[in-house]
Each structure stands twice: as structure tokens, then as C-alpha cells.
Scaffold this motif. Structure first.
Motif, PDB file in Angstrom:
ATOM      1  N   VAL A 199      -7.486   0.685   0.738  1.00  0.00           N
ATOM      2  CA  VAL A 199      -6.701   1.438  -0.067  1.00  0.00           C
ATOM      3  C   VAL A 199      -5.288   0.771  -0.487  1.00  0.00           C
ATOM      4  N   ARG A 200      -4.544   1.103  -1.145  1.00  0.00           N
ATOM      5  CA  ARG A 200      -3.305   0.466  -1.592  1.00  0.00           C
ATOM      6  C   ARG A 200      -2.264   1.656  -1.711  1.00  0.00           C
ATOM      7  N   ASP A 201      -1.304   1.256  -2.061  1.00  0.00           N
ATOM      8  CA  ASP A 201       0.295   2.121  -2.469  1.00  0.00           C
ATOM      9  C   ASP A 201       0.497   2.949  -1.176  1.00  0.00           C
ATOM     10  N   VAL A 202       0.237   2.330   0.167  1.00  0.00           N
ATOM     11  CA  VAL A 202       0.049   2.848   1.382  1.00  0.00           C
ATOM     12  C   VAL A 202       1.462   3.821   1.712  1.00  0.00           C
ATOM     13  N   THR A 203       2.611   3.273   1.377  1.00  0.00           N
ATOM     14  CA  THR A 203       4.088   3.821   1.602  1.00  0.00           C
ATOM     15  C   THR A 203       3.987   5.070   0.626  1.00  0.00           C
ATOM     16  N   ASP A 204       3.634   4.993  -0.432  1.00  0.00           N
ATOM     17  CA  ASP A 204       3.482   6.167  -1.657  1.00  0.00           C
ATOM     18  C   ASP A 204       2.520   7.306  -0.813  1.00  0.00           C
ATOM     19  N   LEU A 205       1.467   6.850  -0.303  1.00  0.00           N
ATOM     20  CA  LEU A 205       0.466   7.706   0.095  1.00  0.00           C
ATOM     21  C   LEU A 205       1.132   8.641   1.337  1.00  0.00           C
ATOM     22  N   ARG A 206       1.777   7.911   2.137  1.00  0.00           N
ATOM     23  CA  ARG A 206       2.507   8.519   3.292  1.00  0.00           C
ATOM     24  C   ARG A 206       3.652   9.517   2.721  1.00  0.00           C
ATOM     25  N   ALA A 207       4.332   9.122   1.978  1.00  0.00           N
ATOM     26  CA  ALA A 207       5.439   9.819   1.264  1.00  0.00           C
ATOM     27  C   ALA A 207       4.788  11.363   0.558  1.00  0.00           C
ATOM     28  N   LEU A 208       3.594  11.092   0.037  1.00  0.00           N
ATOM     29  CA  LEU A 208       3.039  12.058  -0.654  1.00  0.00           C
ATOM     30  C   LEU A 208       2.470  13.010   0.319  1.00  0.00           C
ATOM     31  N   GLY A 209       2.205  12.669   1.573  1.00  0.00           N
ATOM     32  CA  GLY A 209       1.728  13.180   2.673  1.00  0.00           C
ATOM     33  C   GLY A 209       0.401  13.724   2.466  1.00  0.00           C
ATOM     34  N   PHE A 210      -0.619  12.573   1.702  1.00  0.00           N
ATOM     35  CA  PHE A 210      -1.851  12.993   1.533  1.00  0.00           C
ATOM     36  C   PHE A 210      -2.753  12.104   2.785  1.00  0.00           C
ATOM     37  N   PRO A 211      -3.458  12.642   3.516  1.00  0.00           N
ATOM     38  CA  PRO A 211      -4.139  12.091   4.448  1.00  0.00           C
ATOM     39  C   PRO A 211      -5.018  10.920   4.124  1.00  0.00           C
ATOM     40  N   VAL A 212      -5.323   9.727   4.600  1.00  0.00           N
ATOM     41  CA  VAL A 212      -6.329   8.985   4.388  1.00  0.00           C
ATOM     42  C   VAL A 212      -6.661   8.213   5.679  1.00  0.00           C
ATOM     43  N   TRP A 213      -8.092   8.060   5.667  1.00  0.00           N
ATOM     44  CA  TRP A 213      -8.398   7.278   6.907  1.00  0.00           C
ATOM     45  C   TRP A 213      -9.381   6.135   5.773  1.00  0.00           C
ATOM     46  N   SER A 214      -9.080   4.838   6.337  1.00  0.00           N
ATOM     47  CA  SER A 214      -9.651   3.606   5.329  1.00  0.00           C
ATOM     48  C   SER A 214     -10.063   2.566   6.286  1.00  0.00           C
ATOM     49  N   ALA A 215     -11.218   1.731   5.919  1.00  0.00           N
ATOM     50  CA  ALA A 215     -11.445   0.541   6.571  1.00  0.00           C
ATOM     51  C   ALA A 215     -10.305  -0.582   6.512  1.00  0.00           C
ATOM     52  N   ALA A 216      -9.574  -0.628   5.460  1.00  0.00           N
ATOM     53  CA  ALA A 216      -8.763  -1.790   5.246  1.00  0.00           C
ATOM     54  C   ALA A 216      -7.535  -1.233   4.253  1.00  0.00           C
ATOM     55  N   VAL A 217      -6.654  -2.078   4.339  1.00  0.00           N
ATOM     56  CA  VAL A 217      -5.504  -1.829   3.189  1.00  0.00           C
ATOM     57  C   VAL A 217      -5.268  -3.131   2.686  1.00  0.00           C
ATOM     58  N   SER A 218      -5.301  -3.094   1.260  1.00  0.00           N
ATOM     59  CA  SER A 218      -5.383  -3.920   0.328  1.00  0.00           C
ATOM     60  C   SER A 218      -4.786  -3.814  -1.079  1.00  0.00           C
ATOM     61  N   ALA A 219      -4.104  -4.952  -1.662  1.00  0.00           N
ATOM     62  CA  ALA A 219      -3.437  -4.670  -2.850  1.00  0.00           C
ATOM     63  C   ALA A 219      -4.444  -5.150  -4.102  1.00  0.00           C
ATOM     64  N   GLN A 220      -5.451  -5.567  -3.415  1.00  0.00           N
ATOM     65  CA  GLN A 220      -6.326  -6.112  -4.537  1.00  0.00           C
ATOM     66  C   GLN A 220      -6.709  -5.119  -5.589  1.00  0.00           C
ATOM     67  N   GLY A 221      -6.922  -5.313  -6.792  1.00  0.00           N
ATOM     68  CA  GLY A 221      -7.227  -4.527  -7.976  1.00  0.00           C
ATOM     69  C   GLY A 221      -8.562  -4.167  -7.946  1.00  0.00           C
ATOM     70  N   THR A 222      -8.837  -3.100  -8.891  1.00  0.00           N
ATOM     71  CA  THR A 222     -10.313  -2.856  -9.210  1.00  0.00           C
ATOM     72  C   THR A 222     -10.677  -2.849 -10.655  1.00  0.00           C
ATOM     73  N   VAL A 223     -11.867  -2.853 -10.917  1.00  0.00           N
ATOM     74  CA  VAL A 223     -12.364  -2.529 -12.487  1.00  0.00           C
ATOM     75  C   VAL A 223     -12.760  -1.047 -12.312  1.00  0.00           C
ATOM     76  N   VAL A 257     -11.504   9.993   3.041  1.00  0.00           N
ATOM     77  CA  VAL A 257     -12.272   9.086   3.929  1.00  0.00           C
ATOM     78  C   VAL A 257     -12.989   7.856   3.120  1.00  0.00           C
ATOM     79  N   ILE A 258     -12.744   6.635   3.153  1.00  0.00           N
ATOM     80  CA  ILE A 258     -13.018   5.665   2.519  1.00  0.00           C
ATOM     81  C   ILE A 258     -13.475   4.513   3.348  1.00  0.00           C
ATOM     82  N   ASN A 259     -14.610   3.950   3.195  1.00  0.00           N
ATOM     83  CA  ASN A 259     -15.241   2.730   3.880  1.00  0.00           C
ATOM     84  C   ASN A 259     -14.901   1.246   3.009  1.00  0.00           C
ATOM     85  N   THR A 260     -13.846   1.403   2.528  1.00  0.00           N
ATOM     86  CA  THR A 260     -13.127   0.220   1.986  1.00  0.00           C
ATOM     87  C   THR A 260     -11.735   0.258   1.945  1.00  0.00           C
TER      88      THR A 260
END
Length: 234
Positions: A116-140, A111-114
Motif C-alpha cells: 500500500v502507499r499514502d500511508v500517512t494519509d491512510l492513518r490520518a483518514l483513520g482507515f485501518p489497513v493490514w498489508s504485506a508491504a509499503v511501497s510507492a511503486q505505482g500500478t496499471v 487486508v491486502i497481500n501486496t
């Protein structure tokens, strides 16, 4: 905020949390007096997932996922990782590599209030995610935050070890000391709904079952024929 990683927070009983999750977020939320819902912004990236687990919390700086790496180490079987930031952020702090590491540790989901990315891979992995947005923007990985401290999402305080329930209807928190109460209240609500469902299947109206005709009358609502209505509008 003081940089800290708490290693041994008390956790709600996992067997009870699993039972609570079976009732579904909507039922438990209503049963507990419409409390605990983490607001409307958190949405599932997949359909049909339903999880219940104990919270491991991570408080990060915007655009920085250093403390998610630290939080992974603190996760164990049956946990749900809960992530937020010190100020609003929609960057993709979490992706498939994190999910792979968390699955190894038996984590139920994220559960993340920011973002996530790699959404297709997350779905294929079967790892449940609840997020506030989907973004390819990387992080430090540059700024210290905190792990397993109380965090706030959607106006709700989530403490490490609290129960986290999530499904297609949303995400909610149940305080670890309220899990047993939640089980009893949810079962009572389920039985009440079953009785109502049977009544509706036999043709009874909610207006009559819930005494709503009297409420409409008290609110000044009148029944008019179409002819009467047209005359009043003339």
C-alpha cells in the motif's frame, strides 16, 4: 482464472462478526483450534485498530489494481476488502483515494497481500489497513481478474462473506458457518483465561496450574543446584 465479478455472495451475520471481533484475533484463533490465521506477513500500518467484517475479495494481477476498482462497487456496510494477486507482488496497489471511496460505503478496512502507499494519509483518514508491504511503486489498470471468488492468503482459503478479524496481533478468517461456534468457543476461552489470570495474580505458577512439572519430568528435565551443574560440566 476466469474473469468474473460475483455480485451477491452470502455473508456472515454482521452483528455476530462484531461480537467475535471484540474477543480479539489471538483469543478467537486459539479458541478455534489455532486455525484461520493468515500468516505472519500481514501487519497493520496503524496501532490499536480492531475490526471485524465480511470479506469482499479481489484477485488482481501483479502491479495491476483494476479489480480493486471493480471490488469497491461490490462493497457495502460492514465489509472488509481482501486483496491478493495471482503471483507475489509488493507494489502499492492501494492508496488514500481508494480508502476514501471505501469509507463512503461503510467498509471496515483493508487486508491486502501486496503493498500500500499514502500511508500517512491512510492513518490520518483513520482507515485501518493490514498489508504485506509499503511501497510507492505505482500500478496499471490493464488486466482482468476476479471479484468475490475464493482467494488464498497465508495458506488460508477466504471465501466472499467469510468473517475477517484483524487487530495488532494479525489477521484471521472465520468461515461464515463457523461464526457462532467461534463465539461460544471464544467466550469459554475468555472465562478460562480470567480464572488463570486471577490465579497468577495470587502467585500460582503456570508450571503447577497446567501440570507442566510432570511434563518436564517426562522429558527428562532435571533440577540442579549451581554447584551440581558446575560439577557435571567439569
Amino acid at each position: 482464472m476466469k474473469p468474473v465479478i460475483v455480485t451477491d455472495p452470502p455473508r456472515a451475520d454482521l452483528a455476530q462478526v462484531a461480537q467475535l471481533a471484540d474477543y480479539g484475533v489471538a483469543t478467537v484463533h486459539e479458541a478455534l483450534g489455532r486455525s484461520g490465521l493468515l500468516g505472519p506477513d500481514l501487519r497493520p500500518i496503524q496501532d490499536g485498530a480492531r475490526i471485524g467484517g465480511t470479506a469482499v475479495t479481489a484477485l488482481c494481477w501483479p502491479g495491476d489494481n483494476l479489480m480493486i476498482h471493480a471490488a469497491v462497487e461490490q462493497c457495502r456496510e460492514g465489509d472488509v476488502l481482501v486483496v491478493t494477486t495471482t503471483s507475489p507482488c509488493r507494489d502499492g496497489l492501494f492508496g488514500e483515494l481508494f480508502a476514501t471511496a471505501l469509507r463512503y460505503r461503510g467498509v471496515k478496512g483493508l487486508v491486502i497481500n501486496t503493498g500500500v502507499r499514502d500511508v500517512t494519509d491512510l492513518r490520518a483518514l483513520g482507515f485501518p489497513v493490514w498489508s504485506a508491504a509499503v511501497s510507492a511503486q505505482g500500478t496499471v489498470k490493464a488486466t482482468a481478474g476476479a471479484v468475490n471468488v475464493p482467494v488464498v492468503i497465508g495458506g488460508q482459503v477466504i471465501r466472499p462473506g467469510d468473517a475477517i478479524l484483524a487487530d495488532d496481533d494479525g489477521v484471521m478468517r472465520v468461515r461464515r458457518e463457523d461464526v457462532q461456534t467461534g463465539l461460544e468457543a471464544s467466550q469459554a476461552r475468555l472465562e478460562k483465561e480470567a480464572a488463570a489470570r486471577e490465579a497468577f495474580a495470587q502467585g500460582q505458577l503456570g508450571l503447577d496450574r497446567y501440570g507442566l512439572r510432570e511434563k518436564l519430568e517426562a522429558l527428562g528435565v532435571r533440577y540442579l543446584t549451581a554447584e551440581e551443574y558446575e560439577k557435571e560440566q567439569a
